[in-house]
Scaffold this active site. Structure first.
Site, short mmCIF file in Angstrom:
data_model
loop_
_atom_site.label_atom_id
_atom_site.label_comp_id
_atom_site.label_asym_id
_atom_site.label_seq_id
_atom_site.Cartn_x
_atom_site.Cartn_y
_atom_site.Cartn_z
N ASP A 31 3.23 0.72 12.13
CA ASP A 31 2.66 0.45 10.82
C ASP A 31 2.85 -1.02 10.47
O ASP A 31 3.92 -1.60 10.70
CB ASP A 31 3.32 1.35 9.76
N ASN A 87 -0.52 11.93 4.45
CA ASN A 87 -1.04 11.85 3.10
C ASN A 87 -2.50 12.29 3.11
O ASN A 87 -3.25 11.96 4.04
CB ASN A 87 -0.92 10.41 2.58
N GLN A 94 -3.24 8.78 0.21
CA GLN A 94 -3.96 8.33 1.40
C GLN A 94 -4.80 7.09 1.07
O GLN A 94 -5.55 7.08 0.08
CB GLN A 94 -4.88 9.45 1.92
N VAL A 96 -6.18 5.08 3.94
CA VAL A 96 -7.09 4.86 5.07
C VAL A 96 -7.71 6.20 5.44
O VAL A 96 -7.00 7.16 5.77
CB VAL A 96 -6.35 4.27 6.28
N HIS A 100 -4.11 10.30 9.96
CA HIS A 100 -2.99 9.65 10.64
C HIS A 100 -1.68 10.31 10.23
O HIS A 100 -1.50 10.71 9.09
CB HIS A 100 -2.94 8.15 10.34
N HIS A 102 2.29 9.66 9.85
CA HIS A 102 3.36 8.67 9.76
C HIS A 102 4.60 9.26 10.44
O HIS A 102 5.12 10.28 9.98
CB HIS A 102 3.73 8.38 8.30
P1 AMP Z 1 -1.84 6.07 4.06
O1 AMP Z 1 -1.45 5.39 2.78
O2 AMP Z 1 -1.15 7.36 4.31
O3 AMP Z 1 -3.35 6.18 4.21
O4 AMP Z 1 -1.32 5.13 5.23
C1 AMP Z 1 -2.02 4.02 5.69
C2 AMP Z 1 -1.03 3.19 6.44
O5 AMP Z 1 -1.73 2.26 7.24
C3 AMP Z 1 -0.10 2.36 5.54
O6 AMP Z 1 1.26 2.72 5.79
C4 AMP Z 1 -0.41 0.92 5.94
O7 AMP Z 1 0.74 0.10 5.92
C5 AMP Z 1 -0.97 1.10 7.33
N1 AMP Z 1 -1.87 0.05 7.78
C6 AMP Z 1 -2.89 -0.50 7.09
N2 AMP Z 1 -3.50 -1.42 7.85
C7 AMP Z 1 -2.87 -1.44 9.05
C8 AMP Z 1 -3.02 -2.20 10.25
N3 AMP Z 1 -3.99 -3.11 10.38
N4 AMP Z 1 -2.16 -1.97 11.26
C9 AMP Z 1 -1.18 -1.06 11.13
N5 AMP Z 1 -0.98 -0.30 10.04
C10 AMP Z 1 -1.82 -0.51 9.01
#
Ligand code: AMP
Length: 114
Positions: A31, A87, A94, A96, A100, A102
């Site tokens: 992450d 999430n 969430q 992204v 995914h 974590h």
């Molecule tokens: P969520 O909030 O559950 O959708 O998690 C998205 C996660 O993606 C967050 O913990 C971010 O820090 C992580 N994230 C966003 N952009 C990147 C990236 N380019 N490389 C690695 N992790 C990322």
């Protein structure tokens, strides 16, 4: 066709990431904003938007992801335990829209999360 997700761009090497594991079905990378000493995201290469969008046909893929998470946790020597969080949606935190997991560990994690 909908726009490629951020994580699909990582799969396609359009965006750099610290990749720790890859196979035909999934990718795992650290992450970018780690919340624990080990914080790895495990994603299916198939761009499933969220848990809510998982199809019945994805059952084997989801089982595979759990086995990979187990293996990565062992490789990262998270012998004292770890947490796997998914999430889902806005209130679930969430950000992204590409499913995914974590994988977090390396410190004492609190419960409940915020
Ligand atoms: P969520 O909030 O559950 O959708 O998690 C998205 C996660 O993606 C967050 O913990 C971010 O820090 C992580 N994230 C966003 N952009 C990147 C990236 N380019 N490389 C690695 N992790 C990322």
């Amino acid at each position: 066709m909908s726009e490629k997700t951020l994580f699909s761009k990582i799969v396609d090497r359009e965006i750099p990431a610290d990749i720790v594991y890859e196979d035909d079905l999934c990718l795992a990378f650290r992450d970018i904003s780690p919340q624990s000493p080990v914080h790895i995201l495990v994603i299916p290469k198939k761009p499933i938007p969220s848990i809510a969008a998982i199809a019945d046909e994805d059952a084997n893929l989801l089982g595979h992801l759990w086995l990979i998470i187990r293996n990565i946790a062992a490789a990262e020597e998270l012998d004292n335990g770890y947490r796997v969080t998914v999430n889902c949606g806005h209130e679930g935190g969430q950000t992204v829209d590409h499913l995914h997991f974590h994988l977090m560990g390396g410190r004492q994690l609190k419960w409940p999360p915020g």
